[in-house]
Design an enzyme around this catalytic site. Structure first.
Site, PDB file in Angstrom:
ATOM      1  CD  GLU A 226       8.004   0.414  10.407  1.00  0.00           C
ATOM      2  OE1 GLU A 226       6.911   0.627   9.843  1.00  0.00           O
ATOM      3  OE2 GLU A 226       9.002  -0.054   9.810  1.00  0.00           O
TER       4      GLU A 226
ATOM      5  CG  ASN B  50      -0.322  -0.260   2.491  1.00  0.00           C
ATOM      6  OD1 ASN B  50       0.844  -0.641   2.567  1.00  0.00           O
ATOM      7  ND2 ASN B  50      -1.052  -0.027   3.561  1.00  0.00           N
TER       8      ASN B  50
ATOM      9  CB  CYS C 249      -1.977  -1.234   8.383  1.00  0.00           C
ATOM     10  SG  CYS C 249      -0.936   0.204   8.665  1.00  0.00           S
TER      11      CYS C 249
ATOM     12  CD  GLU D 222       4.737  -1.100  12.569  1.00  0.00           C
ATOM     13  OE1 GLU D 222       3.499  -1.099  12.682  1.00  0.00           O
ATOM     14  OE2 GLU D 222       5.484  -0.524  13.368  1.00  0.00           O
TER      15      GLU D 222
HETATM   16  P1  NAD Z   1       1.197  -9.846   3.008  1.00  0.00           P
HETATM   17  O1  NAD Z   1       1.327 -10.304   4.415  1.00  0.00           O
HETATM   18  O2  NAD Z   1       0.496 -10.699   2.046  1.00  0.00           O
HETATM   19  O3  NAD Z   1       2.654  -9.605   2.381  1.00  0.00           O
HETATM   20  C1  NAD Z   1       3.580  -8.709   2.976  1.00  0.00           C
HETATM   21  C2  NAD Z   1       4.966  -9.016   2.457  1.00  0.00           C
HETATM   22  O4  NAD Z   1       5.418 -10.257   3.000  1.00  0.00           O
HETATM   23  C3  NAD Z   1       5.065  -9.159   0.933  1.00  0.00           C
HETATM   24  O5  NAD Z   1       6.257  -8.515   0.510  1.00  0.00           O
HETATM   25  C4  NAD Z   1       5.156 -10.656   0.744  1.00  0.00           C
HETATM   26  O6  NAD Z   1       5.836 -11.042  -0.430  1.00  0.00           O
HETATM   27  C5  NAD Z   1       5.949 -11.071   1.968  1.00  0.00           C
HETATM   28  N1  NAD Z   1       5.793 -12.462   2.380  1.00  0.00           N
HETATM   29  C6  NAD Z   1       4.721 -13.276   2.209  1.00  0.00           C
HETATM   30  N2  NAD Z   1       4.967 -14.489   2.760  1.00  0.00           N
HETATM   31  C7  NAD Z   1       6.197 -14.421   3.305  1.00  0.00           C
HETATM   32  C8  NAD Z   1       7.002 -15.355   4.033  1.00  0.00           C
HETATM   33  N3  NAD Z   1       6.585 -16.589   4.329  1.00  0.00           N
HETATM   34  N4  NAD Z   1       8.219 -14.956   4.461  1.00  0.00           N
HETATM   35  C9  NAD Z   1       8.653 -13.701   4.212  1.00  0.00           C
HETATM   36  N5  NAD Z   1       7.954 -12.785   3.520  1.00  0.00           N
HETATM   37  C10 NAD Z   1       6.732 -13.141   3.076  1.00  0.00           C
HETATM   38  O7  NAD Z   1       0.575  -8.386   3.099  1.00  0.00           O
HETATM   39  P2  NAD Z   1       0.038  -7.450   1.909  1.00  0.00           P
HETATM   40  O8  NAD Z   1      -1.213  -8.082   1.385  1.00  0.00           O
HETATM   41  O9  NAD Z   1       1.146  -7.108   0.999  1.00  0.00           O
HETATM   42  O10 NAD Z   1      -0.330  -6.126   2.713  1.00  0.00           O
HETATM   43  C11 NAD Z   1      -1.528  -5.970   3.392  1.00  0.00           C
HETATM   44  C12 NAD Z   1      -1.354  -6.270   4.863  1.00  0.00           C
HETATM   45  O11 NAD Z   1      -0.300  -5.483   5.405  1.00  0.00           O
HETATM   46  C13 NAD Z   1      -2.579  -5.920   5.664  1.00  0.00           C
HETATM   47  O12 NAD Z   1      -2.827  -6.892   6.645  1.00  0.00           O
HETATM   48  C14 NAD Z   1      -2.189  -4.607   6.324  1.00  0.00           C
HETATM   49  O13 NAD Z   1      -2.888  -4.310   7.493  1.00  0.00           O
HETATM   50  C15 NAD Z   1      -0.742  -4.809   6.570  1.00  0.00           C
HETATM   51  N6  NAD Z   1      -0.062  -3.515   6.695  1.00  0.00           N
HETATM   52  C16 NAD Z   1       0.407  -3.139   7.929  1.00  0.00           C
HETATM   53  C17 NAD Z   1       1.010  -1.899   8.093  1.00  0.00           C
HETATM   54  C18 NAD Z   1       1.524  -1.455   9.446  1.00  0.00           C
HETATM   55  O14 NAD Z   1       2.336  -0.552   9.493  1.00  0.00           O
HETATM   56  N7  NAD Z   1       1.083  -2.024  10.551  1.00  0.00           N
HETATM   57  C19 NAD Z   1       1.159  -1.058   6.993  1.00  0.00           C
HETATM   58  C20 NAD Z   1       0.677  -1.468   5.756  1.00  0.00           C
HETATM   59  C21 NAD Z   1       0.076  -2.711   5.628  1.00  0.00           C
END
Ligand code: NAD
Length: 485
Positions: free
Chosen positions: A459, A154, A285, A251
């Site tokens: 962060e 995002n 998020c 996060e």
């Molecule tokens: P996601 O968990 O599907 O993927 C996040 C990242 O992790 C991607 O780069 C993905 O390739 C990687 N990944 C996936 N499996 C992995 C593994 N087994 N080992 C290591 N890396 C792996 O999340 P998304 O769909 O890209 O993003 C949306 C999610 O992120 C939502 O749940 C949102 O709330 C969260 N988010 C949190 C924050 C925060 O600051 N708290 C900010 C933005 C988004």
């Protein structure tokens, strides 16, 4: 389609762009049209190794530089980001679909804020002196080594900098893996950091899906992992990092509450609920997706909310008049549509939206459900799209208990004119990032992060320093050593 500042290869390693087409191709889709605008290739084991080797080598000398020297480079990079804000914002819009009206003020600019802030802090990172009679202890603040950053889709520019800036300020090197859905922007952060004078190898970007992230997390050369992503991914990454007792920052997701009391300024509360649900088409998020409204003002609140939401300008994200863009991908659009159907089936009242928009790309109308109850799936699960659930309440204590009745704990907000109530409610929230009479601001000076299953660590702010450095205690004896035998 051509666009400015297009990265010239898939990866950025050891100070330069690197291509390796033997990895799995990853098409980059412009979400407003469905057009493929670029293809990057997932990192092969050889690329992963090159990035980690470069980072490990470069970190040694970087960690020996003074904080002021490191900070100067970060601040120079901040200036370049600001100078190129327009082109970088266009790239962010192409990568994510977010309207240019947003990206011009929220992405390269917030990355610049992080580089400027941590660049400024770098020169004042110190340990302390602890006097123990004649003896004393001093502590040294040392870098962790090689840090891995893994991003969500995002905020690709912002996440790359929120992790990179404190890591570099503390003397670490970074290997960053962006989300496979939005792989382009982090490459520009790497390019600009090196243009600003960052020695080669200190900030590397490699592409790939979860497997590449997993390979980085399990590599013994990696000392710290910072993930922005969902709770299920967080569980896997945290467990993998634990195998080598690596430092982590997590996060993760949320299902945050906003409590609107009947003495609140309704326009402000409606504005906060809009910011907390529809900015970035709801793909934030910390969004306050459970809006609890006290019964006395419920219908007045819903009336103004509907009026204002229906003035959203949905359209070409590159047109600066547009303030509501598409979902990042067809997949995410379909997930959100599934939740909208669930909301209807579970008996929530659809106030506005609830449909896909009839145009190219992955557009959904901003959607509000009222009469939502705590057990409905739209009130319990993170949707990550433009779907607001409005719930009713009468009693403060009951509303707080319901607001906290979730495994998540990222953010929470309260709208009221009653000063003591505002602080009482915030004190009771089980959430890492709270708001009074506003919502979703995340200045670099303030800690950002979640409690409960929404995360570990913080962060931004001085708090981030604790997560990218470690203390060494040195006991200095001034007298004779007295041993028992
Ligand atoms: P996601 O968990 O599907 O993927 C996040 C990242 O992790 C991607 O780069 C993905 O390739 C990687 N990944 C996936 N499996 C992995 C593994 N087994 N080992 C290591 N890396 C792996 O999340 P998304 O769909 O890209 O993003 C949306 C999610 O992120 C939502 O749940 C949102 O709330 C969260 N988010 C949190 C924050 C925060 O600051 N708290 C900010 C933005 C988004």
């Amino acid at each position: 389609m051509t666009y400015p500042t297009q990265p010239t290869a898939s990866h950025f390693i050891d100070g330069q762009y690197v291509e390796d087409r033997s990895g799995t191709p990853i098409p980059v889709v412009y979400p407003a049209t469905g057009e493929v605008i670029a293809t990057v290739y997932a990192a092969t084991p050889a690329i992963i190794d090159r990035a980690l080797t470069a980072a490990g080598r470069a970190q040694k000398a970087w960690g020996q530089m003074t904080g002021t020297q490191r900070g100067r480079i970060l601040r120079r990079a901040a200036d370049i980001l600001r100078d190129r804000n327009h082109d970088l914002s266009v790239l962010e819009t192409m990568d994510t679909g977010k309207p240019l009206q947003e990206t011009l003020v929220a992405d390269a600019t917030s990355a610049a804020d992080a580089l400027e802030y941590f660049g400024g802090l770098a020169g004042s990172l110190t340990g302390e002196h602890i006097q123990l009679g004649a003896d004393f202890v001093y502590t040294k603040r040392e870098p962790l080594g090689v840090c891995v950053g893994i991003g969500a889709w995002n905020y690709p520019t912002q996440i790359a900098a929120w992790k990179g800036a404190p890591a570099l300020a503390c003397g670490n090197a970074m290997v960053f893996k962006p989300s496979e859905t939005t792989p382009l922007c982090a490459l520009k952060v790497a390019e600009i950091l090196h243009e600003a004078g960052l020695p080669a190898g200190l900030y590397n970007v490699i592409q790939g899906m979860g497997e590449v992230g997993a390979a980085l997390v399990t590599d013994p050369r990696v000392d710290k992992v910072s993930l922005t992503g969902s709770v299920p991914t967080g569980r896997k990454v945290y467990a993998a990092a634990a195998a080598h007792i690596k430092h982590v920052t997590m996060e993760l997701g949320g299902k945050s509450p906003i409590l609107v009391f009947d003495d609140a300024d309704i326009e402000d509360a409606v504005g906060g609920a809009i910011l907390g649900n529809f900015y970035s088409s709801g793909q934030v998020c910390s969004n306050g997706t459970r809006v609890f409204v006290q019964k006395g003002i419920k219908e007045a609140f819903l009336k103004r909310l509907k009026e204002r939401v229906e003035t959203a300008i949905l359209g070409d994200p590159l047109d600066e008049a547009t303030n509501f863009g598409p979902m990042v991908s067809e997949r995410q659009m379909n997930i959100v549509l599934g939740y909208i159907e669930a909301g209807k089936a579970e008996g929530a009242r659809l106030v506005t939206g609830g449909t896909r928009v009839d145009r190219a790309g992955y557009f959904l109308a901003p959607t509000v459900f009222a009469d939502v109850t705590d057990d409905m799936s739209i009130a319990r699960e993170e949707i990550f799209g433009p779907v607001m659930s409005v719930l009713d309440f009468t009693d403060e204590a009951d509303a707080i208990a319901r607001a906290n009745d979730t495994d998540f704990g990222l953010a929470a907000g309260v709208f009221t004119r009653d000063l003591t109530r505002a602080h009482r409610v915030v004190a009771a929230f089980e959430a890492g990032t709270c708001y009074i009479n506003t919502y979703n601001l995340a200045p670099v000076e303030a800690p950002f992060g979640g409690s409960k299953m929404s995360g570990v660590g913080r962060e931004n702010s001085k708090a981030a320093i604790e997560h990218y450095s470690q203390l060494k205690s040195v006991y200095v004896a001034m007298g004779k050593v007295e041993a028992p035998y």
